[in-house]
Design an enzyme around this catalytic site. Structure first.
Site, PDB file in Angstrom:
ATOM      1  N   ASP A 107       0.874  -1.169   0.000  1.00 15.25           N
ATOM      2  CA  ASP A 107       0.000   0.000   0.000  1.00 15.25           C
ATOM      3  C   ASP A 107       0.917   1.226   0.000  1.00 15.25           C
ATOM      4  O   ASP A 107       2.088   1.133   0.389  1.00 15.25           O
ATOM      5  CB  ASP A 107      -0.873  -0.055   1.256  1.00 15.25           C
ATOM      6  N   ASP A 109      -0.110   5.134   0.765  1.00 15.24           N
ATOM      7  CA  ASP A 109      -0.337   6.156   1.792  1.00 15.24           C
ATOM      8  C   ASP A 109      -0.342   5.549   3.195  1.00 15.24           C
ATOM      9  O   ASP A 109      -1.115   4.634   3.474  1.00 15.24           O
ATOM     10  CB  ASP A 109      -1.678   6.861   1.540  1.00 15.24           C
ATOM     11  N   GLY A 159      12.045  15.881  36.197  1.00 14.60           N
ATOM     12  CA  GLY A 159      10.915  15.051  35.778  1.00 14.60           C
ATOM     13  C   GLY A 159      10.058  14.643  36.958  1.00 14.60           C
ATOM     14  O   GLY A 159      10.191  15.181  38.056  1.00 14.60           O
ATOM     15  N   ASN A 163      14.096  15.141  32.865  1.00 10.73           N
ATOM     16  CA  ASN A 163      13.361  15.287  31.607  1.00 10.73           C
ATOM     17  C   ASN A 163      14.076  16.228  30.660  1.00 10.73           C
ATOM     18  O   ASN A 163      14.755  17.147  31.086  1.00 10.73           O
ATOM     19  CB  ASN A 163      11.957  15.826  31.872  1.00 10.73           C
ATOM     20  N   GLU A 193      13.016   8.704  26.202  1.00 15.16           N
ATOM     21  CA  GLU A 193      13.777   8.574  27.450  1.00 15.16           C
ATOM     22  C   GLU A 193      15.183   8.065  27.204  1.00 15.16           C
ATOM     23  O   GLU A 193      15.413   6.871  27.138  1.00 15.16           O
ATOM     24  CB  GLU A 193      13.007   7.646  28.396  1.00 15.16           C
ATOM     25  N   HIS A 224      26.844   6.230  31.417  1.00 20.33           N
ATOM     26  CA  HIS A 224      28.015   6.796  32.093  1.00 20.33           C
ATOM     27  C   HIS A 224      27.662   7.015  33.558  1.00 20.33           C
ATOM     28  O   HIS A 224      26.515   7.297  33.880  1.00 20.33           O
ATOM     29  CB  HIS A 224      28.391   8.130  31.434  1.00 20.33           C
ATOM     30  N   TYR A 261      20.664  19.257  35.879  1.00 17.13           N
ATOM     31  CA  TYR A 261      19.459  19.943  35.403  1.00 17.13           C
ATOM     32  C   TYR A 261      19.842  21.281  34.796  1.00 17.13           C
ATOM     33  O   TYR A 261      20.743  21.959  35.277  1.00 17.13           O
ATOM     34  CB  TYR A 261      18.476  20.179  36.556  1.00 17.13           C
ATOM     35  N   ARG A 295      15.121  -2.524  18.941  1.00 21.03           N
ATOM     36  CA  ARG A 295      13.907  -3.361  19.003  1.00 21.03           C
ATOM     37  C   ARG A 295      12.680  -2.473  19.172  1.00 21.03           C
ATOM     38  O   ARG A 295      12.807  -1.280  19.474  1.00 21.03           O
ATOM     39  CB  ARG A 295      13.982  -4.345  20.183  1.00 21.03           C
TER      40      ARG A 295
END
Ligand code: RBF
Ligand code: MG
Length: 463
Positions: free
Chosen positions: A93, A95, A324, A338, A388, A393, A400, A413
Site C-alpha cells: 500500500d 499512503d 521530571g 526530563n 527517554e 556513564h 538539570y 527493538r
C-alpha cells in the site's frame, strides 16, 4: 563516587503520525530473542485451529515452531518453518505504509477548514485511512458539516494536496525495504485506493521507487476500492502470480480487509498509535517497517543488522534537561531528568516507537554513549509519547538545566510489555549492553564527532 545513570524523559502530546507500540513481532529485536505479543499468540492459535480443523486446545510457539495439541490425547510435534504461508512477491500500500501522508493531510485540511471557520482536530483521521478519495471526502464533509458536496470538496482540496506531494516523507524503513526486495529480484506491486495518476505523482518524488514496482494499480483502475479485494486481485493478476503467494503490507484496516479477502498474507503496520488491537484479521501486526522480518514469509532476510542493531539514517534532538516526575528513579532505581521537547513534536511523531541508541552531548561534560526508548512504554501504558535517553556513564551529580543533545544512529527493538518490572529492567540493561558495544563499531562511532554534539560541549579536552 556515586553511581548515577541518567535517564531523561521527553514528553510530548500524542501525535497522530506515530505508530502504535503495543504489538510486537516475534524476534523483532534482531538478536535472536523473541518478544511475542498476546495477539501474535492468539494468531498462532487461530492458524493452528484452522489447519487442524479439530476442536482441540492448541498451544503454539510461532517463534520456534513447536506445537502442543490436547483434546483427549496429546500430540507434540516440531515443525521447521513458522506457521505462515510462503510468499514469492510483495504488494505494498502507499499512503501511510510507504509514505507519511497523514502529516500532509492534517496540514492541508487545517488550512482548508479554517476558511469555513472550522478547526481540524485530527480526530477524523481514522475515517479517511485506507478509504477511497470519495469516501474520505464524504466523511470529512459530514464530520465538519461543510456546505459543499464530496466532489466539490475533492476538487478544492486536490490542488492544495498535490502541490505538497514533494514534501511527503518516506516512512522509516520504506527505502530500505524497496531496495532490499528490488535487489533480491522479489517482484513488487503498489496497490492504492488513490487514483493511478496521484500514486505516480506521489512516488515520483522518491528516487528509484517507480522503477522498483513491476505493477502499479490505482483505485480508479478497478470496480471497487479497498476493502474490496479488487485492487489486490488485479495486482496479483498483473504480477502473474497466485494471490496466495502474495504478501501484502498495509497500514489501514480497510486495506488489511482487502488483502485477506483476496486470499493473501497480510502484515499490518498501523499508522495510528494504540490501535493495533483492532487489526485482528492481519496475519501479523508490526510496529514499523523496521520490524519486518521477510524470512517469516519465505522471502530473503534483511542483512543489514549488525550485532543486534540496525543502522538508521541519523537524526537529532536536544534541549535543556529539566526535572521530571521521578517515576523512573522510584520504579527502576535510576535517577531521571526530563528533556524539554518544545518544537520537537513533529520530529518525534515521524519516528516509530522503539528502542534506539546513539551519542549524547552534554554542555561542559562531554559526549557519552546513549540508549533510549521512544513511545508509550507499554509496561506503564503512558498517555503521551515519551523519549527517554539513558546516558551510559556514571555521573557524580545531577545536571538539570544543561543542554543535552542527541544524535540517534541505530535501532535495537520495538517497545514491549513485560510480565514484571524485573524483566523490564533486565531488558533495558541488555539494551544498554548492546548499545555500548555497537557504538564502538566504525559505522556508529564516527557520529561521536558530529558537530551537533560538539557545538554544545564547551570543554571536551579532558575526554
Ligand atoms: N518501557 C516499556 O514499557 N517497554 C520497553 O520495552 C521499554 N524499553 C526501554 C528501553 C530503554 C533503553 C529505556 C531507557 C527505557 C525503556 N522503557 C521501556 C521505558 C521505561 O519503562 C521507562 O524508562 C520508565 O517508565 C521510567 O520512566
Ligand atoms: Mg494506507
Amino acid at each position: 563516587m556515586l553511581t548515577w545513570h541518567i535517564l531523561t524523559g521527553i514528553h510530548l502530546k500524542k501525535c497522530t503520525g506515530s505508530y502504535n507500540p503495543v504489538i510486537f513481532s516475534a524476534n523483532s529485536n534482531g538478536n535472536g530473542k523473541a518478544n511475542l505479543a498476546p495477539q501474535e499468540k492468539e494468531k498462532g492459535k487461530g492458524k493452528l485451529n484452522s489447519i487442524t480443523k479439530h476442536k482441540h486446545s492448541v498451544r503454539a510457539s510461532p517463534q520456534n515452531g513447536s506445537i502442543a495439541v490436547t483434546g483427549g490425547f496429546t500430540v507434540k510435534m516440531s515443525i521447521a518453518k513458522p506457521l505462515k504461508k510462503l510468499a514469492s512477491c510483495v504488494i505494498l500500500d502507499l499512503d501511510g505504509t510507504l509514505i507519511n501522508t497523514e502529516a500532509l493531510l492534517s496540514d492541508v485540511l487545517g488550512g482548508f477548514l479554517s476558511k469555513y471557520g472550522k478547526q481540524w482536530d485530527g480526530r477524523e483521521v481514522h475515517k479517511t485511512l485506507g478509504k477511497t478519495p470519495l469516501e474520505a471526502a464524504a466523511a470529512i464533509v459530514e464530520a465538519y458539516d461543510l456546505p459543499c458536496t464530496s466532489n466539490e470538496f475533492i476538487s478544492a482540496i486536490n490542488p492544495l494536496y498535490s502541490e505538497k506531494w514533494c514534501n511527503i516523507k518516506a516512512q522509516p524503513g520504506a527505502n530500505r525495504l524497496i531496495k532490499h526486495f528490488g535487489g533480491h529480484g522479489v517482484p513488487m506491486a503498489l496497490a492504492s485506493n488513490s487514483p493511478r495518476e496521484n500514486v505516480e505523482g506521489k512516488i515520483s518524488f522518491h528516487q528509484g521507487w517507480k522503477e522498483s514496482f513491476s505493477v502499479i494499480i490505482g483505485g480508479d483502475e478497478v470496480a471497487s476500492g479497498k476493502p474490496s479485494p479488487d485492487i489486490y486481485l488485479e495486482a496479483a493478476k498483473k504480477l502473474n502470480v497466485e494471490p496466495s503467494s502474495c504478501l501484502v503490507i498495509e497500514d489501514s484496516i480497510p486495506g488489511v480487509t482487502a488483502g485477506k479477502a483476496a486470499g493473501m498474507e497480510v502484515v499490518a503496520v498501523p499508522s495510528i498509535p494504540k490501535q493495533s488491537h483492532l487489526y485482528t484479521s492481519a496475519d501479523e501486526v508490526i510496529n514499523s517497517l523496521l520490524d519486518l522480518k521477510p524470512e517469516k514469509w519465505g522471502l530473503p532476510p534483511f542483512q543489514d543488522w549488525v550485532e543486534g542493531t540496525l543502522p538508521i539514517e541519523s537524526w537529532y534532538i536536544g534541549g535543556p534537561v529539566i526535572k521530571g516526575l521521578g517515576r523512573g528513579s522510584k520504579v527502576l532505581g535510576i535517577p531521571t531528568a526530563n528533556l524539554s521537547t518544545e518544537g520537537y513534536s513533529t520530529v518525534l511523531s515521524e519516528h516509530p516507537s522503539g528502542v534506539y541508541f546513539g551519542w549524547a552531548g552534554l554542555s561542559t561534560r562531554g559526549v557519552f554513549k546513549m540508549v533510549m526508548s521512544i513511545g508509550w512504554n507499554p509496561y506503564f501504558n503512558n498517555p503521551e509519547k515519551t523519549i527517554e535517553p539513558w546516558l551510559l556513564h556514571d555521573f557524580a551529580e545531577d545536571f538539570y538545566g544543561e543542554d543535552l543533545r542527541l544524535v540517534i544512529v541505530g535501532y535495537i527493538r520495538s517497545e514491549a510489555n513485560f510480565p514484571s518490572i524485573e524483566s523490564l529492567i533486565a531488558k533495558i540493561h541488555e539494551d544498554g549492553r548492546i548499545a555500548e558495544k555497537a557504538l564502538d563499531l566504525p559505522i556508529y562511532s564516527t557520529y561521536r564527532d558530529d558537530p551537533y554534539l560538539k557545538s554544545c560541549v564547551k570543554d571536551s579536552s579532558h575526554l
